[in-house]
Write an enzyme that holds these catalytic residues in place. Sequence first.
Site, PDB file in Angstrom:
ATOM      1  N   LEU A 209      49.356  37.154 127.515  1.00 16.32           N
ATOM      2  CA  LEU A 209      47.870  36.605 128.109  1.00 16.32           C
ATOM      3  C   LEU A 209      47.550  35.390 127.474  1.00 16.32           C
ATOM      4  CD1 LEU A 209      45.694  38.219 130.006  1.00 16.32           C
ATOM      5  CD2 LEU A 209      44.408  38.700 127.795  1.00 16.32           C
ATOM      6  N   HIS A 210      47.186  34.379 127.966  1.00 21.37           N
ATOM      7  CA  HIS A 210      46.779  33.004 127.581  1.00 21.37           C
ATOM      8  C   HIS A 210      45.990  32.222 128.378  1.00 21.37           C
ATOM      9  CE1 HIS A 210      50.212  31.635 129.641  1.00 21.37           C
ATOM     10  NE2 HIS A 210      49.732  30.330 129.424  1.00 21.37           N
ATOM     11  N   ARG A 211      45.794  32.513 129.679  1.00 22.43           N
ATOM     12  CA  ARG A 211      45.201  31.608 130.606  1.00 22.43           C
ATOM     13  C   ARG A 211      43.593  31.221 130.283  1.00 22.43           C
ATOM     14  NH1 ARG A 211      48.637  28.671 133.165  1.00 22.43           N
ATOM     15  NH2 ARG A 211      50.279  30.207 133.355  1.00 22.43           N
ATOM     16  N   ASP A 288      49.378  36.820 132.501  1.00 20.86           N
ATOM     17  CA  ASP A 288      48.979  35.988 133.352  1.00 20.86           C
ATOM     18  C   ASP A 288      50.091  34.482 133.233  1.00 20.86           C
ATOM     19  OD1 ASP A 288      48.235  34.924 130.913  1.00 20.86           O
ATOM     20  OD2 ASP A 288      46.220  34.853 131.070  1.00 20.86           O
TER      21      ASP A 288
END
Length: 370
Positions: A209-211, A288
């Site tokens: 997850l990083h968006r 993501d």
Amino acid sequence: MTKRLKIINVVGARPNFIKIIPLIDEYKKHPGKFDSILLHTGQHYDFDMSKIFFDQLSLTEPNIHLGVGSGSHAEQTAKIMSGFEQMLLKEKPDLVVVVGDVNSTLACSIVAAKLTIPIAHVEAGLRSFDRTMPEEINRIVTDALSDFLFTTCEDANINLKREGIPEKKIHFVGNVMIDSLMKFKDVADHSNIRKTLGLDSKPYGYITLHRPSNVDQRKSLEGILNAFEEIGHELTLVWPVHPRPRKMIESFGLNSVTARMPNLVVCEPLGYLDSLHLMMHARLVLTDSGGIQEETTVLKIPCLTLRENTERPVTITEGTNALVGNDPAKIVAEAKKILSGINKSSQIPQHWDGMAAKRIVDTLLQSKLN
Ligand code: UD1
């Protein structure tokens, strides 16, 4: 006799390293034909976001390092542009190769175009049609400026033609990220990461997850963490935490949510081999990321993408991917479906066969650059 093609290959952020490896390998198969320079902008700089990829994957050290580091989009892009301009003026390459859709891709394309140096964009034509995504801006501008547009799928070809890109510039070659996956799959299978994380042969889900749209606002991040907590009642979850969510969890004071979660194994960002290993053996993947949607499709692992859209629709129409957005109820419901054994059927998209870099290099050798 043909001249040696002098190529500057640009990398900056984590996924770029994986995408450039097959190309560097392929140039080496043509001795005397290429003078290949690897340039790292320094967009990613922590050991586990950058150097580990060079160490573990035998990617030769960059010949040039701009060392730009983090900043706002404008600051980072501007720093890369001014550093890259000096390098281009000094090196005078015949071609600049950029990959993917990160700020380094955009910045270097603008500079090369203004110095009238031809650009090859690897992974061209992907569109999420969501301009709130910084990567979408990067993709559109890079494609508009490129001379060689190397695509991974038919929908990318269609997008480019719709934008008025002449057909002769578009080359449907396949997916270099999948070239790397095929090259490293067997080595990755020997990783000890499950043992190191105490998983042994336990089933687990793999999270990345990083968006900004998921992690930069408290409401979305908290909702996603709540969904993970719920899924955690049925399945152990493994989450190597990227620096962006790590900083956001701290700044929103959400550490208590992750601390109370059952069966959550968190760790620092992982290198490619460990990450691939965890993906290969996962019961499901929650992500993501762009590349992971593609990798899970080839590995035939169910993937839930925590986004409202994707620039990689072929992973949905043909692959194992499904979009679930960031609504906690939807994430949990779709995860439970997979855990109950409901899996979609899938196939591997055309040209995702480990030969993309070969097709790219063959195209360059036959081009008017020579
Ligand atoms: C970038 C790319 C994204 C890609 C992702 C892969 C852009 C616009 N975004 O997102 O498309 O999917 O890389 O990981 O180019 N940081 C560190 N150490 C590092 C790198 C970053 O601590 O080595 C921190 C910095 O505080 C930085 C933040 O992480 O501000 C985000 O880094 P940045 O490169 O701006 O974007 P990513 O979220 O990594």
